[in-house]
Design an enzyme around this catalytic site. Structure first.
Site, mmCIF file in Angstrom:
data_model
loop_
_atom_site.group_PDB
_atom_site.id
_atom_site.type_symbol
_atom_site.label_atom_id
_atom_site.label_comp_id
_atom_site.label_asym_id
_atom_site.label_seq_id
_atom_site.Cartn_x
_atom_site.Cartn_y
_atom_site.Cartn_z
ATOM 1 N N GLU A 21 41.690 -16.888 108.206
ATOM 2 C CA GLU A 21 43.146 -16.994 108.283
ATOM 3 C C GLU A 21 43.776 -16.877 106.898
ATOM 4 O O GLU A 21 44.844 -16.287 106.740
ATOM 5 C CB GLU A 21 43.560 -18.324 108.911
ATOM 6 C CG GLU A 21 43.135 -18.480 110.359
ATOM 7 C CD GLU A 21 43.456 -19.861 110.882
ATOM 8 O OE1 GLU A 21 44.384 -19.945 111.707
ATOM 9 O OE2 GLU A 21 42.808 -20.843 110.465
ATOM 10 N N TYR A 53 73.529 -17.811 106.439
ATOM 11 C CA TYR A 53 72.294 -17.799 107.231
ATOM 12 C C TYR A 53 71.231 -16.920 106.607
ATOM 13 O O TYR A 53 70.044 -17.213 106.711
ATOM 14 C CB TYR A 53 72.546 -17.292 108.660
ATOM 15 C CG TYR A 53 73.793 -17.795 109.327
ATOM 16 C CD1 TYR A 53 74.203 -19.116 109.190
ATOM 17 C CD2 TYR A 53 74.558 -16.949 110.097
ATOM 18 C CE1 TYR A 53 75.348 -19.573 109.809
ATOM 19 C CE2 TYR A 53 75.712 -17.399 110.727
ATOM 20 C CZ TYR A 53 76.102 -18.717 110.570
ATOM 21 O OH TYR A 53 77.236 -19.166 111.184
ATOM 22 N N GLU A 73 50.971 -27.919 109.511
ATOM 23 C CA GLU A 73 51.821 -29.077 109.306
ATOM 24 C C GLU A 73 52.396 -29.071 107.887
ATOM 25 O O GLU A 73 53.571 -29.383 107.679
ATOM 26 C CB GLU A 73 51.040 -30.379 109.540
ATOM 27 C CG GLU A 73 50.636 -30.610 110.977
ATOM 28 C CD GLU A 73 49.293 -29.988 111.365
ATOM 29 O OE1 GLU A 73 48.746 -30.404 112.392
ATOM 30 O OE2 GLU A 73 48.802 -29.078 110.651
ATOM 31 N N LYS A 99 52.354 -20.763 115.598
ATOM 32 C CA LYS A 99 51.266 -19.871 115.218
ATOM 33 C C LYS A 99 50.802 -19.237 116.533
ATOM 34 O O LYS A 99 50.021 -19.836 117.276
ATOM 35 C CB LYS A 99 50.183 -20.722 114.570
ATOM 36 C CG LYS A 99 49.020 -20.023 114.007
ATOM 37 C CD LYS A 99 48.235 -21.079 113.216
ATOM 38 C CE LYS A 99 46.794 -20.799 113.100
ATOM 39 N NZ LYS A 99 46.116 -21.760 112.244
#
Length: 119
Positions: A21, A53, A73, A99
């Protein structure tokens, strides 16, 4: 307190517990909810009285692209901290980070972190 929702922010990043990953990367999707006072901008119609934004979207995408954490996290917490630090107007933020393609055998779902941070 008023809210602004930004949904479906996508970016390719390298956060993950597995070495693959961190090397190959993967897509992440983020929804953000911002708590702030919109009463002035609702009357003035001036962008300087609210949040642009585009800057928040870019901040989220840049965070995903440049961070290399083991845990999603930590990535979600980092995004929340950056957003809170980006403007005195934002009093609270909710970050929902997904994810979509978690590399877990026999699991076709997605992993989602939902956190709220306040000043």
């Amino acid at each position: 307190m008023d809210c602004i929702y930004l949904t479906g922010i996508r970016a390719y990043g390298y956060t993950g517990y597995l070495k693959e990953e961190q090397v190959l990367g993967q897509w992440f999707e983020v929804d953000v909810k911002l708590w702030l006072d919109l009463s002035i901008s609702a009357q003035t119609d001036a962008i300087e009285d609210t949040i642009d934004y585009r800057s928040i979207i870019s901040l989220v995408q840049d965070s995903i692209k440049t961070s290399k954490f083991a845990l999603v996290e930590r990535l979600a917490g980092s995004i929340a901290d950056y957003i809170l630090g980006s403007s005195d107007r934002i009093q609270q933020v909710q970050v929902i980070l997904s994810k979509p393609a978690a590399p877990i055998p026999d699991f076709g779902g997605k992993i989602t972190i939902d956190l709220i941070r306040s000043k």
